[in-house]
Scaffold this motif. Structure first.
Motif, PDB file in Angstrom:
ATOM      1  N   THR A 100       0.835  -1.204   0.000  1.00  0.00           N
ATOM      2  CA  THR A 100       0.000   0.000   0.000  1.00  0.00           C
ATOM      3  C   THR A 100       0.867   1.252   0.000  1.00  0.00           C
ATOM      4  OG1 THR A 100      -0.148  -0.066   2.421  1.00  0.00           O
ATOM      5  CG2 THR A 100      -1.884  -1.171   1.171  1.00  0.00           C
ATOM      6  N   VAL A 101       0.338   2.297  -0.569  1.00  0.00           N
ATOM      7  CA  VAL A 101       1.069   3.550  -0.719  1.00  0.00           C
ATOM      8  C   VAL A 101       0.926   4.410   0.528  1.00  0.00           C
ATOM      9  CG1 VAL A 101       1.100   5.709  -2.047  1.00  0.00           C
ATOM     10  CG2 VAL A 101       0.916   3.515  -3.218  1.00  0.00           C
ATOM     11  N   HIS A 102       1.990   5.086   0.884  1.00  0.00           N
ATOM     12  CA  HIS A 102       1.979   5.982   2.046  1.00  0.00           C
ATOM     13  C   HIS A 102       0.990   7.120   1.814  1.00  0.00           C
ATOM     14  CE1 HIS A 102       3.375   8.611   5.237  1.00  0.00           C
ATOM     15  NE2 HIS A 102       4.181   7.650   5.668  1.00  0.00           N
ATOM     16  N   GLY A 103       0.239   7.453   2.843  1.00  0.00           N
ATOM     17  CA  GLY A 103      -0.748   8.518   2.734  1.00  0.00           C
ATOM     18  C   GLY A 103      -0.139   9.864   2.400  1.00  0.00           C
ATOM     19  N   GLY A 104       1.128  10.060   2.779  1.00  0.00           N
ATOM     20  CA  GLY A 104       1.789  11.328   2.479  1.00  0.00           C
ATOM     21  C   GLY A 104       1.971  11.568   0.994  1.00  0.00           C
ATOM     22  N   ILE A 105       2.121  10.490   0.229  1.00  0.00           N
ATOM     23  CA  ILE A 105       2.235  10.630  -1.224  1.00  0.00           C
ATOM     24  C   ILE A 105       0.925  11.167  -1.796  1.00  0.00           C
ATOM     25  CG2 ILE A 105       2.425   9.353  -3.391  1.00  0.00           C
ATOM     26  CD1 ILE A 105       5.083   9.684  -2.053  1.00  0.00           C
ATOM     27  N   ILE A 106      -0.179  10.571  -1.367  1.00  0.00           N
ATOM     28  CA  ILE A 106      -1.485  11.006  -1.866  1.00  0.00           C
ATOM     29  C   ILE A 106      -1.772  12.435  -1.421  1.00  0.00           C
ATOM     30  CG2 ILE A 106      -3.969  10.565  -1.758  1.00  0.00           C
ATOM     31  CD1 ILE A 106      -3.302   7.588  -1.479  1.00  0.00           C
ATOM     32  N   ALA A 107      -1.425  12.766  -0.186  1.00  0.00           N
ATOM     33  CA  ALA A 107      -1.653  14.124   0.317  1.00  0.00           C
ATOM     34  C   ALA A 107      -0.848  15.151  -0.482  1.00  0.00           C
ATOM     35  CB  ALA A 107      -1.287  14.199   1.795  1.00  0.00           C
ATOM     36  N   THR A 108       0.391  14.808  -0.817  1.00  0.00           N
ATOM     37  CA  THR A 108       1.230  15.731  -1.594  1.00  0.00           C
ATOM     38  C   THR A 108       0.675  15.930  -2.993  1.00  0.00           C
ATOM     39  OG1 THR A 108       3.193  15.039  -0.349  1.00  0.00           O
ATOM     40  CG2 THR A 108       3.570  16.184  -2.433  1.00  0.00           C
ATOM     41  N   VAL A 109       0.217  14.848  -3.624  1.00  0.00           N
ATOM     42  CA  VAL A 109      -0.373  14.956  -4.957  1.00  0.00           C
ATOM     43  C   VAL A 109      -1.605  15.859  -4.918  1.00  0.00           C
ATOM     44  CG1 VAL A 109      -1.515  13.717  -6.822  1.00  0.00           C
ATOM     45  CG2 VAL A 109       0.489  12.723  -5.734  1.00  0.00           C
ATOM     46  N   VAL A 110      -2.450  15.662  -3.922  1.00  0.00           N
ATOM     47  CA  VAL A 110      -3.664  16.476  -3.799  1.00  0.00           C
ATOM     48  C   VAL A 110      -3.308  17.945  -3.587  1.00  0.00           C
ATOM     49  CG1 VAL A 110      -5.643  16.963  -2.296  1.00  0.00           C
ATOM     50  CG2 VAL A 110      -5.164  14.611  -3.020  1.00  0.00           C
ATOM     51  N   GLU A 111      -2.350  18.202  -2.702  1.00  0.00           N
ATOM     52  CA  GLU A 111      -1.968  19.597  -2.430  1.00  0.00           C
ATOM     53  C   GLU A 111      -1.376  20.263  -3.673  1.00  0.00           C
ATOM     54  OE1 GLU A 111       0.576  22.367   0.676  1.00  0.00           O
ATOM     55  OE2 GLU A 111       0.738  20.197   0.797  1.00  0.00           O
ATOM     56  N   ASP A 112      -0.475  19.566  -4.353  1.00  0.00           N
ATOM     57  CA  ASP A 112       0.167  20.166  -5.525  1.00  0.00           C
ATOM     58  C   ASP A 112      -0.832  20.407  -6.652  1.00  0.00           C
ATOM     59  OD1 ASP A 112       2.493  20.002  -4.084  1.00  0.00           O
ATOM     60  OD2 ASP A 112       3.516  18.615  -5.432  1.00  0.00           O
ATOM     61  N   ALA A 113      -1.689  19.429  -6.918  1.00  0.00           N
ATOM     62  CA  ALA A 113      -2.650  19.562  -8.007  1.00  0.00           C
ATOM     63  C   ALA A 113      -3.644  20.696  -7.747  1.00  0.00           C
ATOM     64  CB  ALA A 113      -3.390  18.245  -8.223  1.00  0.00           C
ATOM     65  N   THR A 114      -4.164  20.758  -6.529  1.00  0.00           N
ATOM     66  CA  THR A 114      -5.141  21.799  -6.222  1.00  0.00           C
ATOM     67  C   THR A 114      -4.486  23.176  -6.111  1.00  0.00           C
ATOM     68  OG1 THR A 114      -4.975  21.189  -3.871  1.00  0.00           O
ATOM     69  CG2 THR A 114      -6.831  20.289  -5.112  1.00  0.00           C
ATOM     70  N   THR A 115      -3.225  23.225  -5.696  1.00  0.00           N
ATOM     71  CA  THR A 115      -2.507  24.505  -5.665  1.00  0.00           C
ATOM     72  C   THR A 115      -2.416  25.093  -7.062  1.00  0.00           C
ATOM     73  OG1 THR A 115      -1.186  23.988  -3.698  1.00  0.00           O
ATOM     74  CG2 THR A 115      -0.284  25.624  -5.217  1.00  0.00           C
ATOM     75  N   MET A 116      -1.990  24.282  -8.014  1.00  0.00           N
ATOM     76  CA  MET A 116      -1.908  24.761  -9.394  1.00  0.00           C
ATOM     77  C   MET A 116      -3.273  25.176  -9.923  1.00  0.00           C
ATOM     78  SD  MET A 116       0.873  22.216 -11.193  1.00  0.00           S
ATOM     79  CE  MET A 116       0.409  20.683 -10.372  1.00  0.00           C
ATOM     80  N   HIS A 117      -4.296  24.386  -9.601  1.00  0.00           N
ATOM     81  CA  HIS A 117      -5.635  24.669 -10.120  1.00  0.00           C
ATOM     82  C   HIS A 117      -6.195  25.964  -9.533  1.00  0.00           C
ATOM     83  CE1 HIS A 117      -9.564  22.607 -11.628  1.00  0.00           C
ATOM     84  NE2 HIS A 117      -9.331  23.764 -12.199  1.00  0.00           N
ATOM     85  N   ILE A 118      -5.998  26.177  -8.242  1.00  0.00           N
ATOM     86  CA  ILE A 118      -6.481  27.408  -7.604  1.00  0.00           C
ATOM     87  C   ILE A 118      -5.767  28.628  -8.180  1.00  0.00           C
ATOM     88  CG2 ILE A 118      -6.479  28.712  -5.437  1.00  0.00           C
ATOM     89  CD1 ILE A 118      -7.044  26.019  -4.007  1.00  0.00           C
ATOM     90  N   CYS A 119      -4.435  28.570  -8.255  1.00  0.00           N
ATOM     91  CA  CYS A 119      -3.676  29.709  -8.773  1.00  0.00           C
ATOM     92  C   CYS A 119      -4.019  29.990 -10.238  1.00  0.00           C
ATOM     93  CB  CYS A 119      -2.179  29.454  -8.615  1.00  0.00           C
ATOM     94  SG  CYS A 119      -1.599  29.521  -6.902  1.00  0.00           S
ATOM     95  N   ALA A 120      -4.295  28.937 -11.011  1.00  0.00           N
ATOM     96  CA  ALA A 120      -4.645  29.116 -12.413  1.00  0.00           C
ATOM     97  C   ALA A 120      -5.974  29.843 -12.579  1.00  0.00           C
ATOM     98  CB  ALA A 120      -4.704  27.762 -13.115  1.00  0.00           C
ATOM     99  N   ASN A 121      -6.844  29.760 -11.577  1.00  0.00           N
ATOM    100  CA  ASN A 121      -8.166  30.387 -11.659  1.00  0.00           C
ATOM    101  C   ASN A 121      -8.218  31.782 -11.053  1.00  0.00           C
ATOM    102  OD1 ASN A 121     -10.709  28.635 -12.641  1.00  0.00           O
ATOM    103  ND2 ASN A 121      -9.097  27.269 -11.905  1.00  0.00           N
TER     104      ASN A 121
END
Length: 205
Positions: A100-121
């Motif tokens: 199983t994958v560490h939860g920190g990996i998923i949390a980092t992906v979510v933070e990075d993806a949403t950061t870019m999406h928010i700033c883009a808008n």
């Protein structure tokens, strides 16, 4: 519109794009189909890939594999994918149980993806900092699988931006996690895309 991933380092510049990284988006470090300046999210994604590597950022482990798959609904919806590798597994995950994958990996992906999406808008193209990030895990990611992260903009205001993310296993369609990210806009107008000067400064030694 949809973005079609291409392999083998194929590069298709947009007609109006200058010969810089800003008009390209990237898949595992390869130049991908360009859309020029028509989409802020693709511009920020290209910047994210290059800047994490130039600065040897913590997010580099994500940016090497993260793919921007599509942008829809007038930039309000985005979709990313990332393949899960052995290095992502939890320290106590046993091979016989399916690593199983560490939860920190998923949390980092979510933070990075949403950061870019928010700033883009943000119509003023400002930088932003996190004020709140919450994540609920509904399942586990498995090594060897691919995760899809669907991001939706909930609010873009003068001070705050809010986005949500749904993480699912591509092969099974199972929902793995749900998150919400709130950010506060800071800095001058257009500061989110001021990358060229900062990249040059990294190498001024």
């Amino acid at each position: 519109f949809r973005l079609k991933p291409l392999g083998g380092g194929v590069k298709i510049p947009a007609p109006s794009a200058r010969p810089t990284s800003f008009g390209l988006w990237y898949r595992s470090g390869e130049a991908m189909a360009g859309v020029g300046g028509s989409c802020r999210l693709t511009t920020l994604f290209a910047q994210y890939v290059q800047q994490t590597r130039a600065q040897n950022s913590f997010s580099r482990i994500i940016s090497k594999r993260l793919q921007l798959m599509k942008v829809e609904d007038n930039l309000r919806k985005g979709s990313f994918q990332i393949p899960l590798h052995q290095s992502d597994c939890h320290a106590f995950a046993m091979p016989r149980e399916g690593q199983t994958v560490h939860g920190g990996i998923i949390a980092t992906v979510v933070e990075d993806a949403t950061t870019m999406h928010i700033c883009a808008n943000d119509p003023r193209s400002r930088k932003a900092v996190t004020t709140d990030l919450n994540l609920s895990f509904l399942g586990v990611g498995k090594v060897g699988r691919t995760l899809q992260i669907d991001t939706n903009i909930l609010k873009i205001g003068g001070v705050l931006g809010v986005a949500e993310a749904y993480v699912k296993d591509v092969s099974t369609g199972k929902l793995i996690a749900v998150g919400r990210h709130t950010m506060m806009f800071i800095g001058e107008d257009n500061s989110a895309t001021e990358f060229a000067a900062s990249l040059n400064s990294v190498f001024d030694v």
